[in-house]
Scaffold this active site. Sequence first.
Site: not given
Ligand code: TEU
Ligand code: CA
Length: 540
Positions: A23, A31, A100, A200, A253, A322
């Site tokens: 931050d 940010d 992303d 994604d 992904e 994440h």
């Molecule tokens: O994640 C897709 C997804 O399949 C995840 O939900 C995963 O199955 C689980 O959280 C971890 O095993 C992507 C992004 O990385 C995630 O942050 C998003 O919430 C999701 O797509 C929707 O955009």
């Molecule tokens: Ca900030």
Amino acid sequence: MVNVLKWWQERVVYQIYPRSFQDSNGDGIGDLQGIISRLDVLKDLGVGIIWLSPVYPSPNVDYGYDISDYLDINPEFGTMADMEELLAEAEKRDLKIVMDLVINHTSDQHPWFQKSRDQNSPYRDYYIWRPGKGRRPPNNWSGFFGGRTWQYDEKSGEYYLHLFAKNQPDLNWRNPKVMAEVKEIMRFWLDKGVAGFRCDVINILYKTSLEDGRKSLILTGSEHYLSQAGTHEILRELRRDVLDHYDCFTVGETVFVTPKTALDLMAPERKELNMLFSFAHMETDQYIVKWFKRRFRGGRFAKSISKWQTALPWNANYFENHDQPRSVSRFGNMEYWEKSAKLLCIMLLTLRGTPFIYQGQEIGMTNFDFTSMDQLRDVESHNIYAIAKGLGFPKALRWRMIQATSRDNARTPMQWDSSAYAGFSTNEPWLGVNKNYSSINVESQLDDPDSIRSMYKTMIALRAGSDTLKAGSFEALKISKELFAYRRSLKGEGLVVILNFSTRQQRLPWEGAVLVLSNYERQVYDGNLEPYEAVILKEA
Ligand code: TEU
Ligand code: CA
């Protein structure tokens, strides 16, 4: 051999979750200016590519994975000028920036969706609207966050499909206008100098049918949209019409892929994705779904990793991100925190493929120390907790499920130093700081040659200087319950990596090889491995 590698195969990727990285203006939210202020420390680490989790405007139901404007910057993170400054500052340091790309769904606050609620709008077919069946939704599909996948919209008099949160309506990829819009979005960012995209849930775009699905504990209905022919056509068109016109790469992904379906998505001759994240190794410590934990076993992990190392022509290697709990808490051992974090580092940087490091992994950040749900922010965690409660799971069990698996484990603020809020912010952050920041932070490791961060820096440099580690073949040599040994070889050079995934001494003599590196003080390799010891040997 090595000069046939592309730059995105040579370099190491560092994933930033911008909300929790740094931050700069004291609002408790990370940010872009904060990221700019930390580029030198990332350069010092030796990474060559930065993947930014979404920085577009978002109502933050899914913290950026619900996008309301693809061509701007979330004002919480800064301005487009800040983004252009980040790209320029990164380029000065020979750091590539990857965005992303979330194109399976948008936010329900995106203007496209708001317009589509009018049945006569030209945007109606940007999404998947269907009448119900009587008072029931159009089909029986279940969602990724648990629960339903159809939301009834009074104004529209119909349901719309959402495989994730109800605020994340799925785009209708049968509509050529959606394809045209997404191509423009990709060109917009590529023309700004972005070097590629993490894509994604990219293998679920095309829904072949909206029929009821086979009942499944995991995802009812997924047979109608997982890696369908329509999705391959979409990926080939994006590659042909946009990506191949830039010096860039994509990493997909891809959920629920097998080696076969993965090859169909990323084999070079397919001209779809350049590489992809599979989930198989991340599912070796669960029963059916990630919320039901199974005791981690190095051997099961090793078997899965080895299978994928040999199944694909190139891998995108990761142990956390994440969405995942912290790897040292999950695959390591807190009693051997430093040694096991270094073991995972040595493994990640000696596997074949592009290594992906998630923010904080380089200093051994651990799962969160929260004590109750009201400290958590993740929509998935709150959904699952509510479903478990509805199913009558005892509170202690519900909380244990969340503690071990919640995505917020990976989203607590980056721990920079031992000052207030770990140097992440001057005010209370959007998500609590792990109290172990006083001992686990970048500053305390920066100049310590024995720190976890120093091991990452050493291993990134070792890989950069080794054609064998970058381009060599992979061969599993030994997999037992707790031992994993493999060889990387190229042009007659053999590097043998031996990992002890246990708290006990193990023995694996290896003749005719000299010690290159260990995560213990050691001059020679005598065949003995200390608890969580990792060694790299060079065969004569
Ligand atoms: O994640 C897709 C997804 O399949 C995840 O939900 C995963 O199955 C689980 O959280 C971890 O095993 C992507 C992004 O990385 C995630 O942050 C998003 O919430 C999701 O797509 C929707 O955009
Ligand atoms: Ca900030």
